[in-house]
Structure formats: C-alpha cells, structure tokens
Design a protein around this motif. Structure first.
Motif, PDB file in Angstrom:
ATOM      1  N   VAL A  58      -2.165  -1.601  -3.684  1.00  0.00           N
ATOM      2  CA  VAL A  58      -3.141  -0.512  -3.725  1.00  0.00           C
ATOM      3  C   VAL A  58      -2.361   0.799  -3.769  1.00  0.00           C
ATOM      4  O   VAL A  58      -1.571   1.086  -2.869  1.00  0.00           O
ATOM      5  CB  VAL A  58      -4.063  -0.512  -2.486  1.00  0.00           C
ATOM      6  CG1 VAL A  58      -5.079   0.630  -2.592  1.00  0.00           C
ATOM      7  CG2 VAL A  58      -4.775  -1.851  -2.338  1.00  0.00           C
ATOM      8  N   ASN A 100      -6.182   6.438   4.324  1.00  0.00           N
ATOM      9  CA  ASN A 100      -7.532   6.091   3.869  1.00  0.00           C
ATOM     10  C   ASN A 100      -7.677   4.587   3.716  1.00  0.00           C
ATOM     11  O   ASN A 100      -8.674   3.994   4.115  1.00  0.00           O
ATOM     12  CB  ASN A 100      -7.835   6.746   2.509  1.00  0.00           C
ATOM     13  CG  ASN A 100      -7.782   8.256   2.604  1.00  0.00           C
ATOM     14  OD1 ASN A 100      -8.088   8.828   3.662  1.00  0.00           O
ATOM     15  ND2 ASN A 100      -7.368   8.903   1.522  1.00  0.00           N
ATOM     16  N   VAL A 101      -6.658   3.981   3.092  1.00  0.00           N
ATOM     17  CA  VAL A 101      -6.773   2.572   2.704  1.00  0.00           C
ATOM     18  C   VAL A 101      -6.744   1.647   3.921  1.00  0.00           C
ATOM     19  O   VAL A 101      -7.573   0.736   4.030  1.00  0.00           O
ATOM     20  CB  VAL A 101      -5.647   2.190   1.709  1.00  0.00           C
ATOM     21  CG1 VAL A 101      -5.711   0.698   1.381  1.00  0.00           C
ATOM     22  CG2 VAL A 101      -5.728   3.034   0.451  1.00  0.00           C
ATOM     23  N   ILE A 111       0.876  -1.173   0.000  1.00  0.00           N
ATOM     24  CA  ILE A 111       0.000   0.000   0.000  1.00  0.00           C
ATOM     25  C   ILE A 111       0.914   1.224   0.000  1.00  0.00           C
ATOM     26  O   ILE A 111       1.722   1.407   0.913  1.00  0.00           O
ATOM     27  CB  ILE A 111      -0.927   0.015   1.238  1.00  0.00           C
ATOM     28  CG1 ILE A 111      -1.816  -1.237   1.226  1.00  0.00           C
ATOM     29  CG2 ILE A 111      -1.766   1.298   1.276  1.00  0.00           C
ATOM     30  CD1 ILE A 111      -2.556  -1.502   2.525  1.00  0.00           C
ATOM     31  N   GLN A 163     -11.103  -3.525  -1.519  1.00  0.00           N
ATOM     32  CA  GLN A 163     -10.549  -4.394  -2.571  1.00  0.00           C
ATOM     33  C   GLN A 163      -9.412  -5.250  -2.021  1.00  0.00           C
ATOM     34  O   GLN A 163      -9.300  -6.431  -2.329  1.00  0.00           O
ATOM     35  CB  GLN A 163     -10.067  -3.538  -3.752  1.00  0.00           C
ATOM     36  CG  GLN A 163     -11.199  -2.956  -4.568  1.00  0.00           C
ATOM     37  CD  GLN A 163     -10.705  -1.892  -5.529  1.00  0.00           C
ATOM     38  OE1 GLN A 163     -10.238  -0.837  -5.113  1.00  0.00           O
ATOM     39  NE2 GLN A 163     -10.770  -2.181  -6.827  1.00  0.00           N
ATOM     40  N   GLY A 167      -2.507   4.377  -3.117  1.00  0.00           N
ATOM     41  CA  GLY A 167      -3.412   5.266  -2.398  1.00  0.00           C
ATOM     42  C   GLY A 167      -2.799   5.709  -1.089  1.00  0.00           C
ATOM     43  O   GLY A 167      -1.717   5.233  -0.702  1.00  0.00           O
ATOM     44  N   THR A 180      -5.875   1.278  -8.063  1.00  0.00           N
ATOM     45  CA  THR A 180      -5.741   2.632  -7.524  1.00  0.00           C
ATOM     46  C   THR A 180      -6.934   2.906  -6.622  1.00  0.00           C
ATOM     47  O   THR A 180      -8.080   2.607  -6.990  1.00  0.00           O
ATOM     48  CB  THR A 180      -5.681   3.649  -8.684  1.00  0.00           C
ATOM     49  OG1 THR A 180      -4.561   3.306  -9.496  1.00  0.00           O
ATOM     50  CG2 THR A 180      -5.513   5.069  -8.165  1.00  0.00           C
ATOM     51  N   ASP A 181      -6.645   3.426  -5.456  1.00  0.00           N
ATOM     52  CA  ASP A 181      -7.719   3.667  -4.492  1.00  0.00           C
ATOM     53  C   ASP A 181      -8.613   4.804  -4.952  1.00  0.00           C
ATOM     54  O   ASP A 181      -8.167   5.933  -5.116  1.00  0.00           O
ATOM     55  CB  ASP A 181      -7.110   3.991  -3.124  1.00  0.00           C
ATOM     56  CG  ASP A 181      -8.183   4.298  -2.095  1.00  0.00           C
ATOM     57  OD1 ASP A 181      -9.234   3.626  -2.137  1.00  0.00           O
ATOM     58  OD2 ASP A 181      -7.961   5.189  -1.255  1.00  0.00           O
ATOM     59  N   GLU A 187     -12.373   2.702  -2.591  1.00  0.00           N
ATOM     60  CA  GLU A 187     -12.671   1.307  -2.289  1.00  0.00           C
ATOM     61  C   GLU A 187     -11.413   0.471  -2.116  1.00  0.00           C
ATOM     62  O   GLU A 187     -11.481  -0.764  -2.048  1.00  0.00           O
ATOM     63  CB  GLU A 187     -13.521   0.696  -3.443  1.00  0.00           C
ATOM     64  CG  GLU A 187     -14.926   1.248  -3.540  1.00  0.00           C
ATOM     65  CD  GLU A 187     -15.736   0.942  -2.286  1.00  0.00           C
ATOM     66  OE1 GLU A 187     -15.666  -0.202  -1.786  1.00  0.00           O
ATOM     67  OE2 GLU A 187     -16.405   1.868  -1.782  1.00  0.00           O
ATOM     68  N   GLY A 188     -10.258   1.127  -2.090  1.00  0.00           N
ATOM     69  CA  GLY A 188      -8.972   0.404  -2.075  1.00  0.00           C
ATOM     70  C   GLY A 188      -8.840  -0.564  -0.910  1.00  0.00           C
ATOM     71  O   GLY A 188      -8.374  -1.685  -1.074  1.00  0.00           O
TER      72      GLY A 188
END
Ligand code: FAD
Ligand code: AMP
Lengths: 315, 259
Positions: A296, A302-303, A280, B248, A298, B240-241, B244-245
C-alpha cells in the motif's frame, strides 16, 4: 532406521516451536531422538512424543549452569555411542555455538542457518540477503546442521519418546564459563520475534518512539511480534533486541509486514525468506515494494489505524 | 594484558556479492572489501580494555593480501600491531578449518584475552568464538553486551533471547561482543599516520604448525554442491491509498487467511 539427534530448544521446560520443526525435519532421514538438557522435562515430554521423538535422552543437573560447552560434550558423547546420521540444532545464536563446539569435538562439518534439508542430507541456505540459494553438504564426519526457526512446518506424528537418563562427566574446560545469574526481561504478551508466525516491523517512517504504539497495535491485532529496522533502533525508538536484518535478528515468518521501512539490502537480509510480505510506505519507489506480495502506497498514520480497525471487524 | 582481536575483511554488503562459478567460493575481488562491521565493536572493546588496564592489542586476520586494508583500519583505530595469516593453501577454508588455523596462530602469538565480533556479515556462521574456545581449552564468554575485567577474572553479560545471563570465567579467555556494546571510534588523522609504521607480521600455514592438508577448499568438511540466483518473487499487487488502503490490505490478509 538411523538415529538423528535433535537438541531440544526450550526455556525452563517451555519448548520452542523450532524443536517441533527439527523433529519433523529429522524424520526425513532417520528416527529422531530428542536430547533434553536442563529443568522442566516432565511437563514437556508429551509434546516431544507428539512430534515423533522415538527416544528422549534426558540430562538435567549442572549442564545448564555453564555456557554452551556442556551441551556440546553431551552431544559428542551421545554421538560417539549411537553413531547418528545427523545432529540437528536450532540456528539461534546459542544453537550455532553448540554446533560449533561439537564440530570441533567430532571433527565434523557444520552447516548453519539452513532453511531446508532433503532426505540425502543436502542442506539449503539462503545467502547474500536472500539473493542466492546454495545447496551444501557435510563431507566429513557426522553432519551437524543448524536450522533456522520457521524453515519447515511442524507436522505431528506419534513417537514412543522412550526416556533414557544420561549423564556426562564435564571436563574442567566445559566449566570455564559459569552462569551466575539469569536476567529475564519482562516478555509481555507478544510472541518471540524469531519464532513468531507474523512479524510487524516499523522503520524510520514511524518517526519517533511514541509512535511505535501504531506498530504495536497492528501487531496485537494479528497476534504478531514487533520488529524494527536499524534506523528505528539506532534512533532509540525501539530496543536493539528487536532489530531485523543483517546485524540483527533473522526472521522467516508466514507473514511479514514492513511499515515505513525502505527495504535496504541489510534489512532484507533478515526478512527476505518470509513467506508473505506486505509493505506500507508513502514512497512508491521504495525498494521494499519489489519484495512485497501486497503493498500500500500511503501514509502509515492513515493506513495502519484503518487496517487495525478492519482486522478487528473481521474477527 | 595481551589482547588479540580477530577481524575479518568482508565484501561491502551494499555491493553485489556473488559466488564464483569455478570453485563456488565468494568472489572477494569483485566487491569492495571492508572490515566486518561487527568486528569494529571488537576492536573498540579491545582498545577500551587496554586503555583501562594497560597492555597491548594485536589484530589477527586470516584472508587474502587484500585483507591488509582491514588490518590497516584496525591499526588506525589504535591497535598496536598485527598478524596477517595469508597463504593460498587457506583459500576456501570453511568455519571449522578457519578455526583450526586461527587457533594455531593464537597459540603462536600468545594471549590473555581474545575478542571477536559476534558474526561475519558474509559467512554469518557465528560459530568462531565457540570453536576457538573449544580448541584452545579456555572459557567461552561469548555474545557479550558488556565486558568487565577484574584482575584475572572476566565477567560478561551474555545476550540471550530472554534478556541476558551474567557469566564469569577466568583469563585467558575468548570473548565475542554484540553490536552496540560500544561506539566504535573513527580513525584519527594521527592514527592513520601512525598505523603506517606499526608492525604487521605475515604468517603462512607452515609458520603455525598446521598441516596444509587440514585447510583449504579441497579438504573442506563442508562442500557447496550447487548454487543459483534466488527465483524472483512473483510481482505483488501494489495499491495507492485513496482512503481505503487499510481496508484493502485487510482484504488481502483475509484472502490469505491471516485474519
Ligand atoms: C553493515 C550494515 C549493517 C546493517 N544492518 C542492518 C540491519 O540489521 N537491519 C536494518 O534494518 N538495517 C541495517 N542496516 C541499515 C540499512 O542500510 C538501512 O539504513 C536501514 O535499514 C534503513 O531503515 P529504514 O528503512 O527504517 O529507514 P529509511 O531507509 O530512511 O526508510 C524509511 C522509509 O519510511 C517511509 N516513510 C516515511 N514516512 C512515512 C509515513 N508517514 N508513512 C509511510 N511511509 C513513510 C519512507 O518513504 C522510507 O521509504 C545496516 C547497514 C550497514 C552498513
Ligand atoms: N578469516 C578470519 N580472520 C580473523 N577473524 C575471523 C575470520 N573469520 C571470522 N573471524 C572472527 O570470527 C567472528 C565470527 O565470524 P563467523 O563465525 O564467520 O560469523 C568474526 O566477527 C571475526 O571476529
């Protein structure tokens, strides 16, 4: 079948998972005999039987009071009496030191940081940060092999675990470094970094010591250990003991999650043999994505909280 | 106090490192060499002990001619002199053989305290301190996060996975130090200039009462059978977020049965 000596790695009778892995591996080329040093054997013997130890040599008493050397003297004695096909230890800092002293005593070759051993005792290493795979063997003496935790999956198979008390008259040299006190850090609830099936590591992207709770929350939702990049330990955000990489711990879990870590070669050196890697990171160009089975792109702030929430939902 | 610090030159971890196809040993010429980073802590610890207690710091390295650069660095940091064990017969020696050669060199130099790094970043065996203590018959005070010398006694805090052990032994002894035991100093301009005049003694196998048949690739107790580049990992899925990253990623973990 030839005997294979397996030095049990344990903490006061609490057997480390790597021991079960070593017993499993030993069965590929012989009959494992566990070698127990220190207190706590009674509570542990069933576990050794369960993973195929045919014999257990038990030496307690003063051997655990001195640094490394007594274990090597005991193993050397057992090797002299039983001519084992090989001697396996865990590739932890201490295990490797035992292997080193033993190699000198037996004038035998020693292979460290091994990730696999086949039935012909050819051992596999992963070197240069995982870029190169090497097959090596011991050409002189009894093969002494230090195997990394998590290299093979432990498989149960019943063994007799016939107990044999052994003792060794320690040399003065072996008593040269006396352990006068043991300082045990509060371990908390998390599994140990090198043994854990899942590791969640945070890097510079985490941005500060106070934010490491984000990493810890994710780790706890997965029952994972927490690791850190050097950027994070250098900054003092997380203790150095948790550093993963070239100059930190080597981990090889089923799942490694790198959060806010760019994936420098020195970091990869410590985690590249992880089975599944998730990254991430907000930078799509970060080299960690080259390794990732799932990535991901991002902002971790947030993630990761969303990931924790979703994991909890699925439990 | 006569302190010997063992340092090794290693290829820069940032450069591409390869084994040679002909003899399967590390290609040391191709990559830039520098002092094993973990040995900088060993040199620093030696200098601090000398500064507190007096004495002399000797650098010992075994390696090809090029390893002289690493000796120079340790001398620039403040070590007093150096011994360079260099001989074609040593090429390809494994850990056990290296320990035999270094132990003989140490016997010849003489020592109260030998200090090593905890691991070399190329071989990564982490066995040499233990092997040297075994060969020399002196206490092994390894993996130290703290070292205290008090007269003829040494006390260290040995790092363990549960915390640390307090360990005591007497001199002469072998110590290895872990990363972050101290803050290694940078060589000063004065140090760099002074290093040029410091003595570096070169020793060959014949100078240390070591049988040439005990070292070198042909006699090595471990052998590389074969090697290959690691198979590339299959390309992963990168998303890519867009809000919903996290979900997922959770789906992915669930598909792999981690949750
Ligand atoms: C001899 C030597 C030994 C070394 N040993 C080690 C070692 O053992 N272990 C180790 O880890 N390193 C080691 N290093 C250091 C290594 O080279 C790197 O400097 C280090 O790994 C970088 O750590 P990092 O990835 O956390 O930081 P960076 O490289 O700065 O990466 C931080 C990443 O976080 C991302 N990020 C920032 N903010 C966010 C956000 N909000 N959300 C998501 N992503 C974000 C950035 O895009 C970036 O990719 C060593 C170096 C040397 C020279
Ligand atoms: N060729 C060498 N010459 C001098 N010291 C060495 C050499 N190889 C290893 N060492 C020392 O031994 C330590 C452990 O190295 P290793 O066992 O190779 O991981 C290093 O940090 C050095 O202090």
């Amino acid at each position: 079948m030839a005997e294979v000596l397996v030095l049990v790695d344990h903490f006061d009778g609490d057997i480390k998972k790597v021991t079960l892995e070593l017993l499993t591996l030993a069965r590929r080329f012989g009959e494992p005999s566990a070698v127990w040093v220190g207190p706590g054997y009674d509570g542990a013997k069933d576990r050794l039987a369960e993973y195929g130890a045919a014999k257990v040599y038990v030496a307690d008493g003063e051997l655990a009071d001195y640094v490394v050397a007594p274990k090597a003297e005991l193993l050397a004695k057992l090797a002299g009496e039983n001519s084992p096909a090989a001697i396996l230890v865990s590739a932890t800092p201490e295990g490797k030191e035992v292997a080193g002293r033993l190699a000198v005593k037996l004038d035998s070759g020693v292979l460290t940081d091994v990730v696999d051993v086949n039935g012909d005792l050819v051992a596999e290493h992963s070197i240069f940060g995982g870029a190169t795979i090497v097959q090596a063997k011991v050409a002189t003496g009894t093969p002494i092999i230090a195997v990394r935790p998590n290299a093979v999956a432990p498989v149960a198979e019943a063994g007799a675990a016939a107990e044999e008390q052994v003792s060794v008259e320690l040399s003065d040299a072996a008593k040269g470094a006396k352990i006068v006190d043991r300082v045990v850090q509060a371990k908390g609830e998390r599994p140990e970094l090198t043994e854990a099936a899942i590791v969640v590591s945070g890097g510079r992207g985490v941005g500060g010591a106070e934010n490491f709770s984000v990493i810890e929350n994710l780790a706890d939702s997965l029952g994972a250990a927490v690791g850190a990049s050097r950027a994070a330990t250098d900054a003092g955000w997380y203790p150095h003991a948790f550093q993963v990489g070239q100059t930190g711990k080597t981990v090889s879990p089923q799942l490694y999650i790198a959060v806010g870590i760019s994936g420098a070669i020195q970091h990869r050196a410590g985690m590249q043999t992880s089975k599944t890697i998730v990254a991430i990171n907000k930078d799509p160009e970060a080299p960690i994505f080259e390794l990732a089975d799932y990535g991901v792109v991002g902002d971790l702030f947030n993630v990761v909280p969303q990931l924790v929430e979703e994991i909890d939902k699925r439990k | 106090m006569n302190i010997v610090v063992c340092v090794k030159q290693v290829p820069d971890t940032a450069s591409e490192r390869n084994l040679k196809t002909d003899d399967k040993t590390l290609d040391r010429e191709a990559a830039d060499g520098l002092m094993n980073e973990l040995d900088e802590y060993a040199v620093e610890e030696a200098l601090q002990i000398k500064e507190a207690q007096g004495g002399e710091v000797t650098v010992l390295t075994m390696g090809p001619d090029k390893a002289a650069e690493t000796i120079r660095k340790a001398l620039s940091m403040g070590a007093d002199k150096a011994v360079h064990l260099v001989d074609d017969a040593l090429h390809g020696s494994d850990a056990l053989q290296t320990s035999a050669a270094l132990a003989q060199a140490l016997r010849k130099i003489g020592f109260d305290l030998v200090i090593l790094g905890s691991e070399s970043t190329d071989a990564r065996t982490g066995v040499l301190a233990a092997m040297l203590a075994e060969r020399l018959g002196v206490p092994q005070l390894s993996l130290a996060g703290k070292v205290e010398i008090d007269g003829g006694n040494v006390r260290v805090e040995r790092q363990t996975d549960y915390g640390h052990d307090k360990v005591e032994g007497s001199l002469p002894a072998v110590v290895s130090v872990v990363e972050k035991i101290n803050e290694p100093r940078y060589p000063s301009f004065k140090g760099i200039m002074a290093a040029k005049k410091k003595p570096v003694e070169k020793l060959a196998v014949g100078d240390i009462e070591l049988d040439a048949a005990a070292v070198g690739l042909g006699n090595a107790p471990t052998q590389v059978v074969e090697f290959a580049a690691a198979p590339p990992r299959a390309a992963g899925t990168i998303v890519t977020d867009e809000g919903e990253g996290g979900a997922q990623a959770a789906d992915f973990l669930a598909s792999k049965k981690f949750v």
